[in-house]
Design a protein around this motif. Structure first.
Motif, PDB file in Angstrom:
ATOM      1  N   TYR A 182      48.905  44.768  40.060  1.00 35.81           N
ATOM      2  CA  TYR A 182      48.873  43.868  38.913  1.00 35.81           C
ATOM      3  C   TYR A 182      48.755  42.429  39.377  1.00 35.81           C
ATOM      4  N   GLN A 183      49.527  42.080  40.411  1.00 35.89           N
ATOM      5  CA  GLN A 183      49.493  40.712  40.913  1.00 35.89           C
ATOM      6  C   GLN A 183      48.099  40.357  41.415  1.00 35.89           C
TER       7      GLN A 183
ATOM      8  N   ILE B  18      45.261  41.556  40.319  1.00 34.86           N
ATOM      9  CA  ILE B  18      44.380  41.320  39.169  1.00 34.86           C
ATOM     10  C   ILE B  18      44.595  39.915  38.628  1.00 34.86           C
ATOM     11  N   VAL B  19      45.873  39.564  38.434  1.00 30.51           N
ATOM     12  CA  VAL B  19      46.194  38.249  37.880  1.00 30.51           C
ATOM     13  C   VAL B  19      45.656  37.130  38.765  1.00 30.51           C
ATOM     14  N   ASP B  20      45.886  37.267  40.091  1.00 27.92           N
ATOM     15  CA  ASP B  20      45.442  36.217  41.012  1.00 27.92           C
ATOM     16  C   ASP B  20      43.917  36.081  41.021  1.00 27.92           C
ATOM     17  N   GLU B  21      43.233  37.223  40.997  1.00 30.68           N
ATOM     18  CA  GLU B  21      41.758  37.182  41.024  1.00 30.68           C
ATOM     19  C   GLU B  21      41.226  36.496  39.767  1.00 30.68           C
ATOM     20  N   LEU B  22      41.813  36.841  38.598  1.00 32.59           N
ATOM     21  CA  LEU B  22      41.344  36.231  37.349  1.00 32.59           C
ATOM     22  C   LEU B  22      41.647  34.730  37.336  1.00 32.59           C
ATOM     23  N   LYS B  23      42.806  34.368  37.926  1.00 33.35           N
ATOM     24  CA  LYS B  23      43.171  32.949  37.964  1.00 33.35           C
ATOM     25  C   LYS B  23      42.205  32.184  38.859  1.00 33.35           C
TER      26      LYS B  23
ATOM     27  N   LEU C 128      46.932  50.720  34.620  1.00 33.00           N
ATOM     28  CA  LEU C 128      47.391  50.797  36.011  1.00 33.00           C
ATOM     29  C   LEU C 128      48.109  52.125  36.192  1.00 33.00           C
ATOM     30  N   GLY C 129      47.434  53.044  36.878  1.00 34.44           N
ATOM     31  CA  GLY C 129      48.071  54.347  37.050  1.00 34.44           C
ATOM     32  C   GLY C 129      47.508  55.351  36.053  1.00 34.44           C
ATOM     33  N   THR C 130      47.712  56.645  36.376  1.00 35.41           N
ATOM     34  CA  THR C 130      47.090  57.705  35.576  1.00 35.41           C
ATOM     35  C   THR C 130      47.612  57.749  34.148  1.00 35.41           C
ATOM     36  N   GLY C 131      48.942  57.723  33.975  1.00 35.69           N
ATOM     37  CA  GLY C 131      49.534  57.862  32.638  1.00 35.69           C
ATOM     38  C   GLY C 131      49.053  56.785  31.687  1.00 35.69           C
TER      39      GLY C 131
ATOM     40  N   GLY D   8      44.019  45.422  43.556  1.00 34.03           N
ATOM     41  CA  GLY D   8      44.122  44.649  42.325  1.00 34.03           C
ATOM     42  C   GLY D   8      43.029  43.599  42.265  1.00 34.03           C
ATOM     43  N   ARG D   9      42.770  42.962  43.378  1.00 37.59           N
ATOM     44  CA  ARG D   9      41.722  41.936  43.406  1.00 37.59           C
ATOM     45  C   ARG D   9      40.353  42.569  43.157  1.00 37.59           C
ATOM     46  N   GLN D  10      40.151  43.775  43.725  1.00 41.09           N
ATOM     47  CA  GLN D  10      38.887  44.479  43.492  1.00 41.09           C
ATOM     48  C   GLN D  10      38.737  44.786  42.005  1.00 41.09           C
ATOM     49  N   THR D  11      39.840  45.201  41.369  1.00 39.77           N
ATOM     50  CA  THR D  11      39.819  45.454  39.934  1.00 39.77           C
ATOM     51  C   THR D  11      39.522  44.172  39.183  1.00 39.77           C
ATOM     52  N   GLY D  12      40.156  43.067  39.616  1.00 38.97           N
ATOM     53  CA  GLY D  12      39.910  41.775  38.982  1.00 38.97           C
ATOM     54  C   GLY D  12      38.437  41.397  39.045  1.00 38.97           C
ATOM     55  N   ARG D  13      37.785  41.756  40.182  1.00 41.41           N
ATOM     56  CA  ARG D  13      36.354  41.441  40.313  1.00 41.41           C
ATOM     57  C   ARG D  13      35.535  42.262  39.317  1.00 41.41           C
ATOM     58  N   ILE D  14      35.919  43.511  39.093  1.00 43.90           N
ATOM     59  CA  ILE D  14      35.225  44.316  38.082  1.00 43.90           C
ATOM     60  C   ILE D  14      35.388  43.663  36.712  1.00 43.90           C
ATOM     61  N   LEU D  15      36.615  43.213  36.421  1.00 37.81           N
ATOM     62  CA  LEU D  15      36.869  42.595  35.127  1.00 37.81           C
ATOM     63  C   LEU D  15      36.000  41.362  34.940  1.00 37.81           C
ATOM     64  N   SER D  16      35.895  40.540  36.009  1.00 37.01           N
ATOM     65  CA  SER D  16      35.122  39.309  35.833  1.00 37.01           C
ATOM     66  C   SER D  16      33.646  39.622  35.676  1.00 37.01           C
ATOM     67  N   ARG D  17      33.160  40.672  36.369  1.00 35.95           N
ATOM     68  CA  ARG D  17      31.741  41.038  36.186  1.00 35.95           C
ATOM     69  C   ARG D  17      31.501  41.489  34.748  1.00 35.95           C
TER      70      ARG D  17
END
Lengths: 325, 283
Positions: free
Chosen positions: A50-51, A53-58, A99-102, A270-279
């Motif tokens: 999570y951290q 993702i937040v850092d990448e978006l910031k 974040l996570g399967t559930g 998380g950063r990789q996920t953040g990059r997907i979000l920004s794309r």
């Protein structure tokens, strides 16, 4: 009616609180971009993701603008995950993140027919969780980053470090879907190693599971099991008493005393996920994105532990490693 | 709170109203503190999802989970009656055993039901089906409790020694109470799994607390001497509880977090119980 006054008070309370929450809804909709993140359970690995993702978006704020992140954890309860997912869908964010399967399953279910994009992160087996049909075909409305590492790569790396390795003990919680999916893969890709399994339903049972393995195996491997990771220190204590090296998939554990680890860094995931979000936010279509595997697998080695256990790693093994201390 | 959340709370409230009906049958009618529900709720989900992915007709699968729940309740009754184990402990032992049994049934901790045909369809169909299920269950329980056997169950709860003296087979009534209760809870579990699209081993944790909270909220607000209204109050209590949770999720405005929900539930139950008490003391 037993108590008309109590009924009247309750109904008034419900009406007032509903109105309050509906009003606060209006304020939030003036934000430009909304990302809603649901985490399955509080745990250091998922927290680090999570951290990330937040850092990448910031970091990408200049390109993306201010983003309103709505973050909740379901504390391991599918019921709570369902209600939080319903809240998120109703809020109509730009992207939903699980974040996570559930959490990812709850979001996919609550979304129903609507086309709100879902990005999952840190899901070991997205095909088994029926989030996507297969890993290679882009799926119209859902994508994400899996934290799966091919066990064969890990076993080969461990064998390079400890050439006499013949048997590995695996501690896991049978109620964790990610662990059970991994057990099957590990069994298939054992590379001639004998795998001995010890189950632990709760963190208290983990030390018993570790003691059970002593004498039967030469090393212990913790593969992304949340329960075992939560009780990692108790495993280390028993392992050191009996001179048993501990390997794991979570690279953060090496500085805590694991011998070595080949795996994705959860924060980087998380950063990789953040990059997907920004794309996605910048306009790339979700239909064109396949599920990603971790960009980077890191090989971490703890030299102090090597010395304690009398292991002498070769020079080129150390060259490509991140070394502790 | 938006419409989506409200409808979602309604849907979950209806499913969990079956849980509170089951808990009412044991905790209030036969006065048996039955903890099996934490195990029979996921049992219903496990049996149903396991059969669904094997291609069994969804209605058959749901019926099978009802039967499984009845068996679980029967087992608790045998632990209590045959082996003379204290009622709370019987439920806890059974609930603990069911954890392993549920894992065996599912084969893994999580079965995804995406793409499976279930007895619930679109959002609207789901709500209608759930309302029908809940209404039918309410009707069945109400008529049952008014029948001779049902009255025997209530008598057992009020005073089991006196009932036995009057010729009521209290062993039978307790067994029937437990089986019926857990059958209904297992049905709720099967419906929950089909509504959520997956069955997970952890979905049973906290079921008893939720059932009790809904029961107490409903009973405090709307208790009446008439049996049918008491049963209706359970359903309304469950829905109100789910709506309260949905409100709490939106309360970051007042600084609340979802992790505070357990505390809020506890406060809710305490308020509901004490409000009921003060009224009783006056009469």
């Amino acid at each position: 009616m037993r108590n008309p006054r109590l009924v009247a008070i309750t109904i008034t309370l419900i009406v007032v609180l509903s109105a309050l929450s509906w009003l606060s809804q209006e304020e939030r909709s003036t934000y430009n971009t909304k990302v809603a993140i649901l985490q399955t359970i509080q745990h250091p690995a998922l927290d680090a993701t999570y951290q990330g993702i937040v850092d990448e978006l910031k970091d990408q704020q200049t390109v993306l603008g201010a983003i309103n992140i709505d973050y909740h954890t379901a504390q391991g309860s599918p019921l709570l995950a369902a209600q939080i997912a319903q809240k998120f869908i109703g809020d109509n964010p730009n992207i939903l993140v699980g974040l996570g399967t559930g959490a990812s399953q709850a979001l996919a279910n609550a979304r129903g027919e609507s086309l709100l994009p879902i990005v999952f992160s840190s899901v070991t087996d997205p095909v088994g969780a029926k989030l996507i049909k297969d890993l290679s075909t882009p799926c119209g409305s859902i994508t994400g980053v899996s934290n799966f590492v091919t066990p064969r790569l890990q076993f080969e790396a461990f064998k390079e470090l400890v050439p006499e390795l013949r048997s590995i003990g695996i501690i896991y919680n049978p109620s964790e879907a990610n662990s059970c999916a991994l057990i099957n893969r590990m069994q298939e890709e054992a590379c001639g190693l004998q795998l001995v399994y010890a189950g632990a339903g709760t963190t208290q049972e983990v030390s018993q599971a570790a003691l059970q393995l002593v004498g039967k195996i030469q090393a212990i491997f913790i593969n992304n099991d949340n329960t075992a990771l939560a009780a990692f220190d108790s495993i280390l204590k028993i392992a050191f008493e009996h001179n048993i090296p501990v390997f794991c998939s979570d690279t953060d554990m090496v500085k805590r005393g694991a011998l070595a680890s080949l795996g994705p860094n959860q924060y980087q995931l998380g950063r990789q996920t953040g990059r997907i979000l920004s794309r996605l936010l910048l306009g790339q279509r979700l239909e064109d994105m396949t599920v990603e595997m971790p960009d980077l697998l890191e090989w971490h080695v703890n030299q102090e532990v090597c010395q304690k256990l009398g292991i002498k790693p070769s020079e080129d093994l150390l060259k490509k490693a991140v070394i502790y201390p | 709170m938006n419409t989506f959340q409200f409808l979602g709370a309604l849907e979950l409230g209806l499913i969990y109203s079956l849980v509170s009906l089951g808990v009412y049958l044991t905790f209030r009618v036969i006065q048996f503190a039955d903890m099996t529900v934490d195990g029979s709720f996921p049992l219903g989900g496990a049996v149903c999802s396991c059969l669904l992915i094997s291609g069994v007709n969804p209605w058959l699968a749901t019926s099978a989970s009802v039967v499984a729940g009845a068996l679980a309740g029967w087992f608790t009754s045998q632990l209590h009656l045959r082996f003379r184990i204290f009622d709370l402990l019987s439920g806890i032992l059974n609930m603990t055993a069911l954890y392993s049994i549920n894992l065996r049934i599912m084969g893994k901790p999580n079965i995804a039901l995406w793409g499976q045909s279930t007895i619930l369809g679109s959002k609207f169909q789901t709500l209608v089906t759930l309302v029908i299920f809940v209404a039918l269950t309410l009707l069945v329980i109400w008529r049952f409790l008014s029948s001779e056997l049902g009255l025997a169950l209530q008598a057992t709860g009020l005073n089991s020694k006196a009932s036995a003296a009057y010729g009521i087979n209290t062993n039978l009534t307790k067994t029937i109470g437990l089986s019926l209760s857990n059958a209904i809870v297992a049905l709720a579990g099967a419906l929950f799994a089909q509504a959520q699209g997956f069955s997970d081993i952890s979905m049973g944790t906290g079921t008893l607390v939720i059932g009790l909270a809904s029961l107490i909220v409903g009973q405090t607000l709307l208790t009446n001497r008439r049996q049918v209204l008491t049963l209706l109050s359970l359903i309304i209590g469950s829905i109100i509880y789910r709506i309260a949770v949905a409100i709490a999720l939106n309360s970051s405005v007042v600084g609340l977090k979802p992790s505070d929900l357990n505390l809020i539930t506890a406060i809710l139950v305490v308020v509901a119980i004490t409000a009921g008490q003060s009224k009783r003391e006056k009469t």
